[in-house]
Design a protein around this motif. Structure first.
Motif, PDB file in Angstrom:
ATOM      1  N   ALA A   1      -3.201   0.408   9.783  1.00 55.54           N
ATOM      2  CA  ALA A   1      -2.683   1.760   9.555  1.00 55.54           C
ATOM      3  C   ALA A   1      -3.547   2.509   8.558  1.00 55.54           C
ATOM      4  O   ALA A   1      -3.841   3.695   8.736  1.00 55.54           O
ATOM      5  CB  ALA A   1      -1.237   1.677   9.053  1.00 55.54           C
ATOM      6  N   SER A   2      -4.007   1.805   7.542  1.00 59.21           N
ATOM      7  CA  SER A   2      -4.797   2.489   6.498  1.00 59.21           C
ATOM      8  C   SER A   2      -6.220   2.759   6.953  1.00 59.21           C
ATOM      9  O   SER A   2      -6.952   3.498   6.314  1.00 59.21           O
ATOM     10  CB  SER A   2      -4.799   1.672   5.206  1.00 59.21           C
TER      11      SER A   2
ATOM     12  N   PHE B   1      -0.165   7.005  10.676  1.00 53.67           N
ATOM     13  CA  PHE B   1      -0.391   5.609  10.311  1.00 53.67           C
ATOM     14  C   PHE B   1       0.155   4.676  11.403  1.00 53.67           C
ATOM     15  O   PHE B   1      -0.462   3.656  11.730  1.00 53.67           O
ATOM     16  CB  PHE B   1       0.273   5.294   8.968  1.00 53.67           C
TER      17      PHE B   1
ATOM     18  N   ILE C   1      -0.518  -3.089   8.137  1.00 57.47           N
ATOM     19  CA  ILE C   1      -0.755  -2.162   7.027  1.00 57.47           C
ATOM     20  C   ILE C   1      -2.268  -1.868   6.907  1.00 57.47           C
ATOM     21  O   ILE C   1      -2.672  -0.726   6.703  1.00 57.47           O
ATOM     22  CB  ILE C   1      -0.195  -2.745   5.702  1.00 57.47           C
TER      23      ILE C   1
ATOM     24  N   TYR D   1       6.131   3.815   8.072  1.00 51.73           N
ATOM     25  CA  TYR D   1       4.934   4.368   7.433  1.00 51.73           C
ATOM     26  C   TYR D   1       5.235   5.750   6.860  1.00 51.73           C
ATOM     27  O   TYR D   1       6.232   6.382   7.203  1.00 51.73           O
ATOM     28  CB  TYR D   1       3.787   4.454   8.444  1.00 51.73           C
TER      29      TYR D   1
ATOM     30  N   ASN E   1       0.856  -1.188   0.000  1.00 56.77           N
ATOM     31  CA  ASN E   1       0.000   0.000   0.000  1.00 56.77           C
ATOM     32  C   ASN E   1       0.892   1.237   0.000  1.00 56.77           C
ATOM     33  O   ASN E   1       1.408   1.637   1.046  1.00 56.77           O
ATOM     34  CB  ASN E   1      -0.932  -0.012   1.210  1.00 56.77           C
TER      35      ASN E   1
ATOM     36  N   ARG F   1       0.273   4.250  -0.252  1.00 56.02           N
ATOM     37  CA  ARG F   1      -0.224   5.441   0.444  1.00 56.02           C
ATOM     38  C   ARG F   1      -0.001   5.332   1.947  1.00 56.02           C
ATOM     39  O   ARG F   1      -0.294   6.253   2.683  1.00 56.02           O
ATOM     40  CB  ARG F   1      -1.715   5.646   0.158  1.00 56.02           C
ATOM     41  N   VAL F   2       0.486   4.183   2.416  1.00 49.52           N
ATOM     42  CA  VAL F   2       0.606   3.953   3.859  1.00 49.52           C
ATOM     43  C   VAL F   2       2.016   3.567   4.302  1.00 49.52           C
ATOM     44  O   VAL F   2       2.562   4.142   5.235  1.00 49.52           O
ATOM     45  CB  VAL F   2      -0.392   2.831   4.292  1.00 49.52           C
TER      46      VAL F   2
END
Ligand SMILES: [Zn+2]
Length: 270
Positions: A268-269, A229, A265, A224, A118, A120-121
């Motif tokens: 976090a997202s 996150f 993950i 992250y 991911n 974005r994370v």
């Protein structure tokens, strides 16, 4: 012979942008077709090499990308998400070889559309002092079942990442990354022909390729994009904070470590 294929999209020839890889992108359906046709070529190569069973796992994004009406009849397909082994769902010790198709380099490296699960994370996944992306972790999942990963296809940086971990792996470079969203590509039919040819040679030398494993016990550090996150993922009690943007956890079993990585993950997202 049984062959497992994990099919991602970023490393498919002709794919260079999120408009193609994203579910809502205007060019997504055309990219799905290119992906499906590369998968079909890999299946043709596997059957020609002697495979009696081929299993394809759709491993990109929604994991609902392969176009059923175009799929080669010589394989079965796993589509949908979530899956415990994610991009390697379906693999077990009964397979003779694994193929990572349409893969990409890890975040922090050069390479078309590079990211690790991911983008974005999470910016980095480090296990016992070494950074891994999807290629390394997917190959290590196969290795847990004593299955060698014999071929990776994608851009030159993705294949280089694989060669660093598995020096005898076969590679199919279907495009040359110019920058993260620009590549010089083979045409679809040339890329498909190359994949079929490389699958044939990879399966021919599969016994010379050692299954890739990461030896435990495992110290895993996730970094992250920002501390928010890490804050969100910290509800999982296994982690200890390293700094604002990083967590660490310890684990003895590789597949358990992988599941914690995926869990962190996802948390976090959220
Ligand atoms: Zn992908």
């Amino acid at each position: 012979m049984k062959v497992f294929i994990s099919a991602d999209m970023e490393g498919v020839a002709g794919v260079v942008h999120q408009e193609q890889t994203g579910r809502d992108g205007r060019e997504h359906d055309r990219a799905r077709e290119l992906m499906t046709l590369e998968v079909n070529s890999a299946i043709e190569g596997a059957i020609e090499a002697g495979a009696k069973e081929v299993l394809v796992n759709d491993s990109h994004g929604t994991m609902r990308n392969l176009l059923p009406e175009l799929l080669h009849n010589g394989a079965e397909y796993i589509i949908g998400s979530p899956k415990i082994l994610s991009m390697m769902e379906g693999i077990d010790g009964s397979f003779d070889a694994a193929i990572l198709l349409g893969h990409h380099s890890r975040m922090g490296q050069s390479g078309i559309l590079n990211h690790s699960y991911n983008g974005r994370v999470v910016t980095n996944i480090n296990i016992n002092g070494i950074d891994y992306g999807e290629i390394g972790l997917n190959a290590a999942i196969a290795g847990t079942f004593q299955v060698p990963t014999v071929l990776v296809s994608g851009c030159q940086f993705a294949t280089a990442e694989a060669l660093e971990l598995i020096p005898t792996i076969e590679t199919a470079v279907v495009k040359q990354t110019v920058n993260r969203v620009v590549a010089k590509n083979l045409t679809p039919s040339n890329a498909q022909a190359l994949i079929k040819e490389k699958v044939l040679s990879a399966l021919g030398k599969r016994k010379e390729i050692t299954p890739f494993t990461i030896n435990g016990p495992y110290t895993v550090e996730l970094t992250y994009l920002h501390s928010g996150f890490a804050d969100a993922a910290e509800v999982l009690p296994i982690v200890e904070r390293v700094n604002g943007e990083s967590h660490r956890f310890y684990c003895d079993d590789f597949l358990t470590a992988f599941r914690y990585i995926r869990s962190l993950i996802n948390l976090a997202s959220s």
